[in-house]
Design an enzyme around this catalytic site. Structure first.
Site, mmCIF file in Angstrom:
data_model
loop_
_atom_site.group_PDB
_atom_site.id
_atom_site.type_symbol
_atom_site.label_atom_id
_atom_site.label_comp_id
_atom_site.label_asym_id
_atom_site.label_seq_id
_atom_site.Cartn_x
_atom_site.Cartn_y
_atom_site.Cartn_z
ATOM 1 N N GLU A 175 -0.664 54.789 34.169
ATOM 2 C CA GLU A 175 0.619 54.311 33.653
ATOM 3 C C GLU A 175 1.755 54.599 34.658
ATOM 4 O O GLU A 175 1.976 53.824 35.572
ATOM 5 C CB GLU A 175 0.885 54.929 32.283
ATOM 6 C CG GLU A 175 -0.154 54.485 31.250
ATOM 7 C CD GLU A 175 0.110 55.006 29.866
ATOM 8 O OE1 GLU A 175 1.237 54.814 29.361
ATOM 9 O OE2 GLU A 175 -0.800 55.614 29.273
ATOM 10 N N MET A 176 2.436 55.713 34.536
ATOM 11 C CA MET A 176 3.582 55.978 35.413
ATOM 12 C C MET A 176 3.201 56.818 36.631
ATOM 13 O O MET A 176 3.948 56.859 37.608
ATOM 14 C CB MET A 176 4.706 56.626 34.606
ATOM 15 C CG MET A 176 5.218 55.712 33.491
ATOM 16 S SD MET A 176 6.417 56.492 32.377
ATOM 17 C CE MET A 176 7.888 56.435 33.393
#
Length: 466
Positions: free
Chosen positions: A268-269
Protein backbone atom coordinates in the site's frame (compact mmCIF):
# COMPACT_ATOMS: atom_id res chain seq x y z
CA UNK A 1 -48.33 -62.56 6.36
CA UNK A 2 -46.70 -59.63 4.57
CA UNK A 3 -49.33 -57.31 6.01
CA UNK A 4 -48.57 -58.53 9.53
CA UNK A 5 -44.84 -58.05 8.97
CA UNK A 6 -45.41 -54.51 7.72
CA UNK A 7 -47.65 -53.70 10.67
CA UNK A 8 -45.10 -55.19 13.03
CA UNK A 9 -42.30 -53.17 11.45
CA UNK A 10 -44.39 -50.00 11.72
CA UNK A 11 -45.16 -50.75 15.35
CA UNK A 12 -41.49 -51.28 16.11
CA UNK A 13 -40.69 -48.04 14.31
CA UNK A 14 -43.31 -46.09 16.24
CA UNK A 15 -42.20 -47.54 19.55
CA UNK A 16 -38.57 -46.83 18.69
CA UNK A 17 -39.38 -43.26 17.67
CA UNK A 18 -41.42 -42.63 20.82
CA UNK A 19 -38.68 -44.10 22.97
CA UNK A 20 -35.96 -41.97 21.37
CA UNK A 21 -38.07 -38.81 21.42
CA UNK A 22 -39.01 -39.39 25.07
CA UNK A 23 -35.37 -39.84 26.01
CA UNK A 24 -34.39 -36.69 24.10
CA UNK A 25 -37.21 -34.75 25.76
CA UNK A 26 -35.97 -35.71 29.21
CA UNK A 27 -32.35 -35.10 28.23
CA UNK A 28 -33.19 -31.64 26.88
CA UNK A 29 -35.19 -30.74 29.99
CA UNK A 30 -32.37 -31.74 32.36
CA UNK A 31 -29.76 -30.10 30.16
CA UNK A 32 -31.60 -26.76 29.92
CA UNK A 33 -32.21 -26.72 33.68
CA UNK A 34 -28.49 -27.19 34.36
CA UNK A 35 -27.56 -24.46 31.87
CA UNK A 36 -30.05 -22.05 33.39
CA UNK A 37 -28.63 -22.74 36.85
CA UNK A 38 -25.07 -21.92 35.75
CA UNK A 39 -25.89 -18.21 36.21
CA UNK A 40 -27.79 -17.69 39.43
CA UNK A 41 -28.59 -14.01 38.89
CA UNK A 42 -28.17 -12.99 35.24
CA UNK A 43 -28.07 -9.24 34.67
CA UNK A 44 -29.83 -9.57 31.32
CA UNK A 45 -33.30 -10.86 30.49
CA UNK A 46 -33.40 -14.24 32.25
CA UNK A 47 -36.65 -15.25 30.53
CA UNK A 48 -35.18 -14.92 27.05
CA UNK A 49 -32.04 -16.77 28.07
CA UNK A 50 -34.18 -19.58 29.45
CA UNK A 51 -36.24 -19.78 26.25
CA UNK A 52 -33.09 -20.13 24.14
CA UNK A 53 -31.78 -22.87 26.43
CA UNK A 54 -35.11 -24.68 26.73
CA UNK A 55 -35.62 -24.71 22.96
CA UNK A 56 -32.03 -25.80 22.36
CA UNK A 57 -31.10 -22.84 20.16
CA UNK A 58 -27.46 -23.01 21.19
CA UNK A 59 -27.17 -26.63 19.94
CA UNK A 60 -26.71 -25.40 16.37
CA UNK A 61 -25.92 -21.72 16.87
CA UNK A 62 -22.90 -21.80 19.17
CA UNK A 63 -19.60 -23.59 18.86
CA UNK A 64 -19.47 -25.03 22.36
CA UNK A 65 -22.84 -26.62 23.17
CA UNK A 66 -22.61 -29.96 25.05
CA UNK A 67 -24.04 -32.81 22.97
CA UNK A 68 -25.89 -35.94 24.16
CA UNK A 69 -24.16 -39.33 24.12
CA UNK A 70 -26.01 -40.46 20.98
CA UNK A 71 -24.28 -37.71 19.00
CA UNK A 72 -21.49 -40.25 18.41
CA UNK A 73 -23.80 -42.89 16.91
CA UNK A 74 -23.74 -43.47 13.13
CA UNK A 75 -26.41 -41.58 11.18
CA UNK A 76 -27.26 -39.44 14.23
CA UNK A 77 -23.67 -38.19 14.21
CA UNK A 78 -23.76 -37.23 10.53
CA UNK A 79 -27.18 -35.57 10.80
CA UNK A 80 -26.27 -33.59 13.91
CA UNK A 81 -22.89 -32.49 12.54
CA UNK A 82 -24.60 -31.27 9.38
CA UNK A 83 -27.24 -29.33 11.31
CA UNK A 84 -24.70 -27.79 13.69
CA UNK A 85 -22.33 -26.82 10.88
CA UNK A 86 -25.14 -25.28 8.83
CA UNK A 87 -26.70 -23.48 11.79
CA UNK A 88 -23.41 -22.14 13.10
CA UNK A 89 -22.42 -20.83 9.67
CA UNK A 90 -25.71 -18.96 9.35
CA UNK A 91 -25.81 -17.46 12.83
CA UNK A 92 -23.62 -17.44 15.93
CA UNK A 93 -25.73 -16.88 19.07
CA UNK A 94 -22.81 -16.70 21.52
CA UNK A 95 -22.59 -12.91 21.78
CA UNK A 96 -26.32 -12.64 22.43
CA UNK A 97 -26.17 -15.34 25.10
CA UNK A 98 -23.33 -13.44 26.76
CA UNK A 99 -25.40 -10.24 26.68
CA UNK A 100 -28.26 -12.04 28.41
CA UNK A 101 -25.92 -12.95 31.25
CA UNK A 102 -24.08 -9.63 31.52
CA UNK A 103 -26.96 -7.23 30.89
CA UNK A 104 -25.24 -5.64 27.88
CA UNK A 105 -26.54 -4.86 24.40
CA UNK A 106 -27.19 -7.82 22.14
CA UNK A 107 -25.51 -7.28 18.75
CA UNK A 108 -27.73 -5.30 16.43
CA UNK A 109 -27.41 -7.83 13.62
CA UNK A 110 -28.33 -10.66 16.02
CA UNK A 111 -31.56 -8.90 16.95
CA UNK A 112 -32.48 -8.55 13.28
CA UNK A 113 -31.80 -12.23 12.55
CA UNK A 114 -33.66 -13.46 15.63
CA UNK A 115 -36.66 -11.27 14.88
CA UNK A 116 -36.81 -12.46 11.30
CA UNK A 117 -36.66 -16.13 12.28
CA UNK A 118 -39.46 -15.57 14.81
CA UNK A 119 -41.65 -13.65 12.36
CA UNK A 120 -41.16 -16.22 9.59
CA UNK A 121 -41.43 -19.15 12.04
CA UNK A 122 -38.45 -20.80 10.39
CA UNK A 123 -36.76 -21.69 13.65
CA UNK A 124 -36.54 -24.26 15.06
CA UNK A 125 -36.82 -26.34 11.83
CA UNK A 126 -39.29 -29.19 11.61
CA UNK A 127 -36.57 -31.83 11.46
CA UNK A 128 -35.36 -30.66 14.85
CA UNK A 129 -38.75 -30.42 16.56
CA UNK A 130 -39.75 -33.85 15.25
CA UNK A 131 -37.42 -35.45 17.81
CA UNK A 132 -36.98 -32.52 20.21
CA UNK A 133 -40.54 -32.19 21.48
CA UNK A 134 -39.63 -29.27 23.72
CA UNK A 135 -37.97 -27.40 20.85
CA UNK A 136 -40.96 -25.54 19.41
CA UNK A 137 -41.50 -21.89 20.24
CA UNK A 138 -44.90 -21.18 21.70
CA UNK A 139 -46.90 -18.09 20.82
CA UNK A 140 -45.96 -16.71 24.24
CA UNK A 141 -42.27 -17.41 23.54
CA UNK A 142 -42.45 -15.54 20.25
CA UNK A 143 -44.12 -12.54 21.85
CA UNK A 144 -41.50 -12.42 24.61
CA UNK A 145 -38.62 -12.62 22.14
CA UNK A 146 -40.04 -9.91 19.89
CA UNK A 147 -40.75 -7.63 22.86
CA UNK A 148 -37.21 -8.18 24.16
CA UNK A 149 -35.72 -7.37 20.74
CA UNK A 150 -37.79 -4.19 20.51
CA UNK A 151 -36.69 -3.14 23.99
CA UNK A 152 -33.05 -3.80 23.12
CA UNK A 153 -33.33 -1.71 19.98
CA UNK A 154 -35.08 1.12 21.82
CA UNK A 155 -32.44 1.13 24.56
CA UNK A 156 -29.30 0.85 22.43
CA UNK A 157 -29.86 1.47 18.74
CA UNK A 158 -32.71 3.83 17.86
CA UNK A 159 -31.54 7.12 16.36
CA UNK A 160 -32.79 10.23 18.12
CA UNK A 161 -35.34 12.05 15.97
CA UNK A 162 -36.49 9.00 14.00
CA UNK A 163 -40.19 8.98 13.16
CA UNK A 164 -42.37 7.02 15.58
CA UNK A 165 -43.34 4.66 12.75
CA UNK A 166 -39.71 3.63 12.23
CA UNK A 167 -38.44 3.33 15.79
CA UNK A 168 -38.41 -0.46 15.61
CA UNK A 169 -36.96 -0.73 12.11
CA UNK A 170 -33.79 -2.78 11.72
CA UNK A 171 -32.28 0.14 9.77
CA UNK A 172 -32.02 3.64 11.18
CA UNK A 173 -31.09 7.15 10.04
CA UNK A 174 -27.65 8.50 10.84
CA UNK A 175 -27.39 10.14 14.27
CA UNK A 176 -25.97 13.56 14.97
CA UNK A 177 -22.17 13.64 14.50
CA UNK A 178 -20.28 12.46 17.55
CA UNK A 179 -18.25 14.97 19.61
CA UNK A 180 -14.68 15.48 18.41
CA UNK A 181 -11.67 17.60 19.30
CA UNK A 182 -11.54 20.34 16.62
CA UNK A 183 -7.77 20.79 16.87
CA UNK A 184 -7.14 17.08 16.49
CA UNK A 185 -9.60 16.95 13.59
CA UNK A 186 -7.80 19.74 11.77
CA UNK A 187 -4.42 18.09 12.28
CA UNK A 188 -5.85 14.72 11.23
CA UNK A 189 -7.17 16.24 8.02
CA UNK A 190 -3.71 17.55 7.16
CA UNK A 191 -2.10 14.17 7.84
CA UNK A 192 -4.86 12.31 5.95
CA UNK A 193 -3.84 14.26 2.83
CA UNK A 194 -0.07 14.15 3.48
CA UNK A 195 1.90 12.03 1.01
CA UNK A 196 4.87 11.88 3.37
CA UNK A 197 3.17 8.99 5.12
CA UNK A 198 4.16 6.86 2.12
CA UNK A 199 7.62 5.52 1.42
CA UNK A 200 8.20 7.53 -1.77
CA UNK A 201 6.04 10.56 -0.91
CA UNK A 202 3.55 9.70 -3.64
CA UNK A 203 0.53 8.43 -1.74
CA UNK A 204 -1.72 9.65 1.05
CA UNK A 205 -4.77 8.16 2.75
CA UNK A 206 -6.84 10.22 0.35
CA UNK A 207 -5.32 8.44 -2.65
CA UNK A 208 -7.43 5.33 -2.04
CA UNK A 209 -10.19 6.97 0.00
CA UNK A 210 -11.12 10.04 -2.00
CA UNK A 211 -13.47 12.40 -0.26
CA UNK A 212 -14.94 13.61 -3.54
CA UNK A 213 -15.63 10.07 -4.79
CA UNK A 214 -17.65 8.35 -2.09
CA UNK A 215 -14.62 7.65 0.09
CA UNK A 216 -13.11 5.12 -2.35
CA UNK A 217 -10.91 5.09 -5.48
CA UNK A 218 -13.41 3.29 -7.77
CA UNK A 219 -10.78 0.69 -8.73
CA UNK A 220 -11.23 -3.08 -8.59
CA UNK A 221 -8.31 -3.12 -6.16
CA UNK A 222 -6.23 -0.13 -5.11
CA UNK A 223 -2.90 0.88 -6.62
CA UNK A 224 -0.15 1.21 -4.05
CA UNK A 225 3.50 2.19 -3.99
CA UNK A 226 5.50 1.52 -7.16
CA UNK A 227 2.29 0.75 -9.02
CA UNK A 228 1.60 -2.42 -7.05
CA UNK A 229 -2.01 -3.54 -7.09
CA UNK A 230 -3.53 -4.49 -3.77
CA UNK A 231 -5.47 -7.71 -3.25
CA UNK A 232 -8.82 -6.28 -2.16
CA UNK A 233 -11.33 -3.57 -3.00
CA UNK A 234 -10.99 -0.40 -0.92
CA UNK A 235 -14.00 0.05 1.42
CA UNK A 236 -15.38 3.53 1.89
CA UNK A 237 -14.01 5.70 4.67
CA UNK A 238 -17.33 7.54 4.96
CA UNK A 239 -19.36 6.53 8.04
CA UNK A 240 -16.71 3.93 8.90
CA UNK A 241 -16.78 5.22 12.48
CA UNK A 242 -20.06 3.33 12.83
CA UNK A 243 -18.55 -0.03 11.85
CA UNK A 244 -18.15 -2.55 14.64
CA UNK A 245 -14.57 -3.19 13.45
CA UNK A 246 -12.42 -2.06 10.51
CA UNK A 247 -11.13 -3.72 7.30
CA UNK A 248 -13.02 -6.43 5.45
CA UNK A 249 -11.71 -9.01 7.92
CA UNK A 250 -12.16 -6.89 11.05
CA UNK A 251 -8.51 -7.08 12.08
CA UNK A 252 -8.57 -3.47 13.35
CA UNK A 253 -10.85 -2.85 16.30
CA UNK A 254 -11.19 0.89 15.65
CA UNK A 255 -10.29 3.75 13.32
CA UNK A 256 -6.96 4.40 14.99
CA UNK A 257 -5.80 0.82 14.51
CA UNK A 258 -6.96 0.96 10.91
CA UNK A 259 -5.07 4.19 10.26
CA UNK A 260 -1.86 2.51 11.39
CA UNK A 261 -2.06 -0.27 8.83
CA UNK A 262 -1.63 1.16 5.31
CA UNK A 263 1.43 3.43 5.92
CA UNK A 264 3.63 0.43 6.76
CA UNK A 265 2.05 -2.04 4.35
CA UNK A 266 4.65 -2.79 1.64
CA UNK A 267 1.98 -3.06 -1.05
CA UNK A 268 0.00 0.00 0.00
CA UNK A 269 1.94 3.08 1.18
CA UNK A 270 5.21 1.26 1.69
CA UNK A 271 6.95 3.20 4.47
CA UNK A 272 9.73 1.28 6.21
CA UNK A 273 8.82 2.37 9.74
CA UNK A 274 7.15 5.07 11.79
CA UNK A 275 10.62 6.47 12.47
CA UNK A 276 11.00 7.05 8.73
CA UNK A 277 7.62 8.84 8.57
CA UNK A 278 8.33 10.91 11.68
CA UNK A 279 11.77 11.86 10.35
CA UNK A 280 10.19 13.38 7.24
CA UNK A 281 7.43 15.19 9.15
CA UNK A 282 9.92 16.57 11.67
CA UNK A 283 11.76 18.39 8.87
CA UNK A 284 8.68 20.57 8.38
CA UNK A 285 8.95 23.24 11.11
CA UNK A 286 5.48 24.70 10.55
CA UNK A 287 3.76 21.31 10.72
CA UNK A 288 5.84 20.28 13.72
CA UNK A 289 4.98 23.46 15.63
CA UNK A 290 1.29 23.01 14.88
CA UNK A 291 1.44 19.34 15.80
CA UNK A 292 3.04 20.03 19.19
CA UNK A 293 0.28 22.51 19.99
CA UNK A 294 -2.17 19.63 19.67
CA UNK A 295 0.07 16.83 20.94
CA UNK A 296 2.72 18.23 23.32
CA UNK A 297 4.37 14.80 23.49
CA UNK A 298 5.25 15.13 19.80
CA UNK A 299 5.19 12.74 16.88
CA UNK A 300 4.63 9.04 17.39
CA UNK A 301 2.68 6.29 15.72
CA UNK A 302 0.05 6.73 18.41
CA UNK A 303 -0.37 10.49 18.09
CA UNK A 304 -0.35 10.49 14.28
CA UNK A 305 -2.98 7.76 14.02
CA UNK A 306 -5.02 9.33 16.81
CA UNK A 307 -5.25 12.56 14.81
CA UNK A 308 -6.22 10.76 11.60
CA UNK A 309 -8.85 8.73 13.46
CA UNK A 310 -10.29 11.88 15.02
CA UNK A 311 -10.62 13.40 11.55
CA UNK A 312 -12.22 10.24 10.18
CA UNK A 313 -14.90 10.44 12.88
CA UNK A 314 -16.16 13.54 11.04
CA UNK A 315 -16.42 11.73 7.70
CA UNK A 316 -20.15 11.13 7.92
CA UNK A 317 -22.78 11.75 5.27
CA UNK A 318 -26.07 12.80 6.86
CA UNK A 319 -29.19 14.20 5.27
CA UNK A 320 -29.69 11.54 2.61
CA UNK A 321 -33.23 11.22 1.24
CA UNK A 322 -33.50 8.00 3.27
CA UNK A 323 -32.54 9.83 6.49
CA UNK A 324 -35.07 12.56 5.84
CA UNK A 325 -37.76 9.98 5.13
CA UNK A 326 -37.00 8.09 8.34
CA UNK A 327 -37.30 11.34 10.26
CA UNK A 328 -40.77 12.09 8.95
CA UNK A 329 -40.44 13.64 5.47
CA UNK A 330 -42.85 11.48 3.48
CA UNK A 331 -41.84 13.14 0.22
CA UNK A 332 -38.12 12.48 0.62
CA UNK A 333 -38.44 9.13 -1.19
CA UNK A 334 -40.18 8.47 -4.48
CA UNK A 335 -42.87 5.81 -4.78
CA UNK A 336 -40.32 3.57 -6.48
CA UNK A 337 -37.82 4.04 -3.67
CA UNK A 338 -40.45 3.30 -1.03
CA UNK A 339 -41.33 0.09 -2.82
CA UNK A 340 -37.63 -0.74 -3.04
CA UNK A 341 -37.29 -0.17 0.70
CA UNK A 342 -40.15 -2.60 1.34
CA UNK A 343 -38.55 -5.18 -0.96
CA UNK A 344 -35.24 -4.64 0.84
CA UNK A 345 -36.94 -5.62 4.09
CA UNK A 346 -39.11 -8.39 2.65
CA UNK A 347 -36.06 -10.11 1.18
CA UNK A 348 -34.10 -10.10 4.47
CA UNK A 349 -31.48 -7.60 3.27
CA UNK A 350 -31.87 -5.78 6.59
CA UNK A 351 -30.78 -8.79 8.62
CA UNK A 352 -27.17 -8.15 7.51
CA UNK A 353 -27.25 -4.57 6.22
CA UNK A 354 -28.54 -3.42 9.56
CA UNK A 355 -28.53 -0.30 11.73
CA UNK A 356 -27.63 3.30 11.02
CA UNK A 357 -24.84 2.33 8.63
CA UNK A 358 -26.92 -0.32 6.85
CA UNK A 359 -24.01 -2.67 7.36
CA UNK A 360 -20.69 -2.88 9.15
CA UNK A 361 -22.17 -4.68 12.18
CA UNK A 362 -21.44 -8.33 11.42
CA UNK A 363 -19.31 -10.73 9.41
CA UNK A 364 -21.19 -12.92 6.97
CA UNK A 365 -20.18 -15.76 4.68
CA UNK A 366 -19.80 -14.90 1.02
CA UNK A 367 -21.94 -17.43 -0.82
CA UNK A 368 -24.19 -18.48 2.04
CA UNK A 369 -26.64 -20.38 -0.19
CA UNK A 370 -24.55 -21.07 -3.32
CA UNK A 371 -20.80 -21.27 -3.88
CA UNK A 372 -19.86 -17.81 -5.11
CA UNK A 373 -16.18 -18.62 -5.50
CA UNK A 374 -16.81 -21.71 -7.61
CA UNK A 375 -19.10 -19.70 -9.88
CA UNK A 376 -16.53 -16.88 -10.10
CA UNK A 377 -14.10 -19.38 -11.55
CA UNK A 378 -10.82 -17.81 -10.47
CA UNK A 379 -9.94 -20.11 -7.60
CA UNK A 380 -9.57 -19.05 -3.98
CA UNK A 381 -6.91 -16.46 -3.21
CA UNK A 382 -5.66 -15.84 0.32
CA UNK A 383 -7.69 -12.65 0.52
CA UNK A 384 -10.87 -14.65 -0.27
CA UNK A 385 -10.51 -16.45 3.05
CA UNK A 386 -11.71 -13.23 4.68
CA UNK A 387 -11.98 -13.12 8.44
CA UNK A 388 -10.38 -16.57 8.69
CA UNK A 389 -7.02 -14.94 7.93
CA UNK A 390 -7.35 -12.96 11.17
CA UNK A 391 -9.11 -15.37 13.53
CA UNK A 392 -8.10 -18.76 12.05
CA UNK A 393 -11.54 -20.02 13.14
CA UNK A 394 -12.92 -22.43 10.55
CA UNK A 395 -16.34 -20.81 10.83
CA UNK A 396 -14.81 -17.55 9.53
CA UNK A 397 -13.56 -18.99 6.25
CA UNK A 398 -14.87 -16.83 3.35
CA UNK A 399 -16.59 -14.53 5.86
CA UNK A 400 -16.38 -10.74 5.43
CA UNK A 401 -17.59 -7.67 7.23
CA UNK A 402 -20.89 -6.60 5.72
CA UNK A 403 -20.17 -3.33 3.89
CA UNK A 404 -22.20 -0.21 4.51
CA UNK A 405 -24.77 0.58 1.86
CA UNK A 406 -24.54 4.31 2.42
CA UNK A 407 -23.41 6.20 -0.69
CA UNK A 408 -23.35 2.84 -2.47
CA UNK A 409 -24.08 4.34 -5.88
CA UNK A 410 -20.72 6.13 -5.65
CA UNK A 411 -18.54 3.28 -4.38
CA UNK A 412 -18.39 0.75 -7.23
CA UNK A 413 -17.06 -1.65 -8.26
CA UNK A 414 -18.63 -3.84 -5.61
CA UNK A 415 -17.79 -6.75 -3.28
CA UNK A 416 -14.45 -7.45 -1.63
CA UNK A 417 -13.00 -8.51 -4.98
CA UNK A 418 -14.50 -5.65 -6.98
CA UNK A 419 -16.11 -8.18 -9.31
CA UNK A 420 -19.44 -6.39 -9.80
CA UNK A 421 -19.38 -3.27 -11.97
CA UNK A 422 -22.99 -2.20 -11.55
CA UNK A 423 -25.25 -1.85 -8.55
CA UNK A 424 -27.93 -3.87 -10.32
CA UNK A 425 -25.50 -6.76 -10.88
CA UNK A 426 -24.50 -6.60 -7.22
CA UNK A 427 -28.14 -6.85 -6.09
CA UNK A 428 -28.78 -9.79 -8.43
CA UNK A 429 -25.65 -11.51 -7.12
CA UNK A 430 -26.66 -11.06 -3.48
CA UNK A 431 -30.14 -12.40 -4.15
CA UNK A 432 -28.69 -15.49 -5.83
CA UNK A 433 -25.76 -16.38 -3.61
CA UNK A 434 -26.90 -15.09 -0.21
CA UNK A 435 -30.65 -15.69 -0.43
CA UNK A 436 -31.02 -18.30 -3.18
CA UNK A 437 -33.74 -16.36 -4.92
CA UNK A 438 -34.42 -14.15 -7.92
CA UNK A 439 -36.71 -11.18 -8.37
CA UNK A 440 -38.38 -9.65 -11.42
CA UNK A 441 -36.24 -7.01 -13.10
CA UNK A 442 -38.62 -4.26 -12.03
CA UNK A 443 -38.23 -5.24 -8.39
CA UNK A 444 -34.44 -5.23 -8.69
CA UNK A 445 -34.66 -1.78 -10.28
CA UNK A 446 -36.78 -0.61 -7.34
CA UNK A 447 -34.24 -1.92 -4.82
CA UNK A 448 -31.47 -0.12 -6.72
CA UNK A 449 -33.55 3.07 -6.66
CA UNK A 450 -33.89 2.69 -2.88
CA UNK A 451 -30.14 2.16 -2.50
CA UNK A 452 -29.52 5.41 -4.35
CA UNK A 453 -31.59 7.18 -1.70
CA UNK A 454 -28.79 6.39 0.76
CA UNK A 455 -26.43 8.95 -0.77
CA UNK A 456 -25.78 11.65 1.81
CA UNK A 457 -23.91 14.93 2.01
CA UNK A 458 -20.32 15.60 3.02
CA UNK A 459 -18.68 19.01 3.15
CA UNK A 460 -14.95 19.22 3.69
CA UNK A 461 -14.44 22.17 6.02
CA UNK A 462 -11.05 21.18 7.43
CA UNK A 463 -7.62 22.24 6.15
CA UNK A 464 -5.69 19.79 4.02
CA UNK A 465 -2.35 21.53 4.53
CA UNK A 466 -0.87 24.38 6.54
Amino acid sequence: MIKKLLLGACAVGVVGYLGIATYIYNYDSNRSSKLIETVATPKGDAQIREIFYQRGCEYCHTGNAPMPFYASFPIAKQLMEYDVRKGYIHFNLEATMDSLVNGTAAPESDLAKIERAVYDQTMPPTRYTAVHWSGSLSTEDREKILNWAEQQRAQYYVTKGVSEAFKNEVVQPLPEPMPTDPKKVAMGSILYHDTRLSGDDSLSCETCHKLDAGGVDNLVTSKGINGQMGPINAPTVFNSVYNVEQFWDGRAKNLQEQAGGPPLNPIEMGSESWDQIIGKLAKDPDLTAAFIEVYPQGYSADTITDAIAEFEKTLVTPNSPFDRYMKGDENALTAQQKHGFQLFKDNKCGTCHVGKNLGGQSFEMMGLKEDYFAARGKGIAEVDLGRFNFTTFERDRNRFKVPTLRNIEQTGPYLHDGSMDSLKDAVDMMLKYQLETTLPEKDVDDIVAFLKSLTGEYKLDQPTKL
